[in-house]
Scaffold this active site. Structure first.
Site, PDB file in Angstrom:
ATOM      1  N   CYS A 293     -42.522  12.072  38.233  1.00 34.68           N
ATOM      2  CA  CYS A 293     -41.550  10.846  38.454  1.00 34.68           C
ATOM      3  C   CYS A 293     -40.643  11.801  39.571  1.00 34.68           C
ATOM      4  CB  CYS A 293     -40.444  10.906  37.350  1.00 34.68           C
ATOM      5  SG  CYS A 293     -39.627  12.650  37.023  1.00 34.68           S
TER       6      CYS A 293
ATOM      7  N   CYS B 144     -46.047  17.029  32.997  1.00 31.97           N
ATOM      8  CA  CYS B 144     -45.412  16.354  34.249  1.00 31.97           C
ATOM      9  C   CYS B 144     -45.990  14.810  34.284  1.00 31.97           C
ATOM     10  CB  CYS B 144     -45.809  17.229  35.514  1.00 31.97           C
ATOM     11  SG  CYS B 144     -45.160  16.504  36.865  1.00 31.97           S
TER      12      CYS B 144
ATOM     13  N   THR C  46      -6.328  20.157  21.195  1.00 31.75           N
ATOM     14  CA  THR C  46      -7.097  19.100  22.173  1.00 31.75           C
ATOM     15  C   THR C  46      -6.385  19.329  23.501  1.00 31.75           C
ATOM     16  OG1 THR C  46      -5.267  17.456  21.544  1.00 31.75           O
ATOM     17  CG2 THR C  46      -7.249  17.284  20.542  1.00 31.75           C
TER      18      THR C  46
ATOM     19  N   PHE D  67       1.403  24.970  17.498  1.00 34.65           N
ATOM     20  CA  PHE D  67       1.975  25.329  18.372  1.00 34.65           C
ATOM     21  C   PHE D  67       1.389  24.573  19.866  1.00 34.65           C
ATOM     22  CE2 PHE D  67       2.888  29.754  16.762  1.00 34.65           C
ATOM     23  CZ  PHE D  67       4.150  29.378  16.185  1.00 34.65           C
ATOM     24  N   SER D  68       0.707  23.434  19.642  1.00 31.45           N
ATOM     25  CA  SER D  68      -0.245  23.027  20.497  1.00 31.45           C
ATOM     26  C   SER D  68      -0.691  21.506  20.595  1.00 31.45           C
ATOM     27  CB  SER D  68      -1.734  23.636  20.476  1.00 31.45           C
ATOM     28  OG  SER D  68      -2.108  23.513  18.912  1.00 31.45           O
ATOM     29  N   CYS D  69       0.085  20.651  19.986  1.00 38.29           N
ATOM     30  CA  CYS D  69      -0.108  19.071  20.063  1.00 38.29           C
ATOM     31  C   CYS D  69       0.329  18.711  21.400  1.00 38.29           C
ATOM     32  CB  CYS D  69       0.569  18.189  18.881  1.00 38.29           C
ATOM     33  SG  CYS D  69       0.214  16.373  18.936  1.00 38.29           S
TER      34      CYS D  69
ATOM     35  N   ASN E 155      -6.766  10.725  22.041  1.00 35.62           N
ATOM     36  CA  ASN E 155      -5.786  10.295  21.054  1.00 35.62           C
ATOM     37  C   ASN E 155      -4.291  10.449  21.366  1.00 35.62           C
ATOM     38  OD1 ASN E 155      -4.217  12.266  18.757  1.00 35.62           O
ATOM     39  ND2 ASN E 155      -6.101  13.469  19.550  1.00 35.62           N
TER      40      ASN E 155
END
Length: 501
Positions: free
Chosen positions: A445, A442, A300, A233-235, A174
């Site tokens: 694969c 199993c 974020t 304190f962090s955006c 964002n």
């Protein structure tokens, strides 16, 4: 036979395609009042015990020939409807779980909370109507979207996501800033919320541009009825200088602004930390020494994602341009847990209350944050993706887990995982835990063989007759890459053997 042998995998695949509809047509179509949407939602959010408990007794799905729920499923308009009948058949083989009385209430920063689940400071808690709805549904509190003295001018669009294999997005970016409501509007929201929901906890997130603003905002939030002040304190993507993560990366400014906030309030103060830093303990210690009551982490992570290789523009695409934004969602959970562990392992911070956030979607995610020492949890991205309704499975799943483990109160698991995370030089290095192959499960694969040969230690060969893996013991180092990549959980941790000479 196979549907039961692989039932955990089968259920995950069957529910993965669910659109998680609002006012789900499958439940509306059921003539027996079964709610498959609620049951499937519980399965998606790792609350299988809760899903089983929702099954009616007797089970009408077994005798229902018309399957109106599948006919109504909107997924059928894309390709195939969700296999609701198969899902019900598989989980009906499980026994219901009796839930003992469990107390989800917990004290945080000296304040009693009915449960640890809060909305984090973001668009999910940005006006009265939204938060009121969340409170009615069971959320215990909100960190209201960050309030400042100014109203930022936003861009459009401002969200994008990172997905894999057409599944739900694992990462979210964002470039949205703080509240787009005026200071006066936000104060009125807080006053109304506290008046109408006095038992719910209001955390007022604030962001000033100088000392006077931090002090004034703290005073105004206290007068409005907030229970806790959170200093943002962090955006990571504010347009103004000297705000957001620029503050959180500088312990001197953290100290200055925390002291300024403390001048304006006697309420508990949370310092919200930025992960865009090497050592979070340094600014966190500065905040606590300056008068903070606790820490909120993490905000974020600075990110760039989804470059269009035709136009070379990135997302969110604002007229061909974008900017560095904040990365959140399930993918950041390991990073959040790492920072929280470092703070709880720091002698200056080990007793600091922590409100944890970053990738919490399910009760299991929440329990991991609590086990690493958090006493409060904040959630945004999962709400943006799935709605406030996730609180149902957060609480139900948590209660069932605690009940089965014999706990009476959620606070009993706080910090339980901390002793088990040790420095690398303290890990046991004189033994090997070899993998064990489940021959019944199993499929042959060869995924384990490919990964081991091309990305491991060439310790697996394929039996030419059975097409199933065979361990080459003298080459195996016990790395468990094969356990990790097996798509059907047919490779498991096996015997641990002492290698010390």
């Amino acid at each position: 036979m196979s549907i039961l042998l692989y039932k955990d995998i089968s259920i995950k695949e069957d529910v993965a395609g669910c659109l998680l509809c609002n006012d789900a047509p499958c439940s509306k179509a059921c003539p027996y009042s079964v709610e498959p949407d609620s049951i499937i939602r519980s399965l998606i959010f790792e609350n299988k015990l809760g899903a089983v408990n929702k099954l009616p007794n007797p089970m009408p799905c077994e005798t229902c020939d018309t399957k109106p729920c599948k006919e109504a499923c909107l997924k059928g308009k894309i390709n195939e409807p969700i296999q609701i009948d198969r899902i019900m058949k598989v989980i009906s083989t499980e026994s219901k779980t009796k839930e003992e009385v469990v107390d989800l209430s917990i004290d945080f920063c000296g304040i009693h909370c009915e449960n640890p689940f809060f909305l984090s400071s973001s668009v999910v808690g940005s006006n009265y109507e939204m938060v009121a709805k969340a409170f009615e549904m069971g959320w215990a509190g909100v960190a209201f979207k960050t309030i400042g003295m100014f109203v930022p001018k936003e861009v459009s669009p401002r969200f994008t996501s990172l997905s894999k294999a057409n599944g739900p997005f694992v990462g979210f970016k964002n470039i949205e800033q703080i509240s787009d409501h005026t200071l006066e509007e936000n104060i009125e929201f807080l006053k109304r919320l506290k008046k109408d929901y006095p038992s719910k906890i209001i955390v007022a997130s604030i962001m000033g541009q100088n000392e006077d603003e931090w002090t004034k905002l703290a005073e105004l939030m206290t007068e409005a009825g907030a229970d806790i002040i959170e200093c943002n304190f962090s955006c990571p993507h504010m347009t103004a200088k000297g705000v957001g993560s620029d503050v959180g990366q500088n312990p001197e400014i953290v100290d200055l602004y925390t002291k300024a906030t403390r001048l304006g309030t006697n309420l508990p103060i949370l310092a919200k930390m930025t992960p865009n830093i090497g050592n979070m303990t340094i600014p966190a210690i500065a905040a606590m020494e300056a008068g903070a009551t606790g820490i909120a982490a993490i905000n974020t992570i600075k990110s760039i994602m989804n470059v269009n290789l035709s136009t070379f523009s990135s997302e969110p695409n604002v007229e061909g341009k974008t900017s560095v934004g904040g990365y959140s969602g399930k993918a950041v959970k390991p990073i959040a847990l790492r920072f929280i562990h470092e703070m709880k392992n720091c002698k200056e911070l080990k007793n600091a209350p922590i409100s944890g956030m970053g990738g919490i979607e399910t009760w299991r995610d929440a329990a991991e944050f609590l086990a690493l020492g958090c006493e409060n949890l904040q959630i945004t991205t999962a709400v943006m993706q799935y709605g406030y309704r996730i609180i149902e499975d957060l609480m139900d799943g948590m209660k069932l887990y605690l009940s089965l483990q014999g706990y009476k109160n959620i606070s009993q698991i706080v910090g339980q995982a901390l002793p088990n995370i040790v420095p690398a030089d303290k890990l046991e290095r004189d033994s090997i835990c070899y993998p064990r192959f489940d021959r019944d499960k199993c499929l042959g694969c060869g995924r384990c063989y490919l990964s081991c040969y091309d990305g491991g230690h060439q310790a697996i060969k394929i039996n030419e007759k059975t097409k199933k893996p065979v361990l080459i013991v003298n080459k195996c180092v016990g790395c468990h890459l094969c356990v990790t990549v097996c798509p059907v959980q047919a490779v498991l941790p096996g015997k641990r053997v002492n290698t010390k000479q």
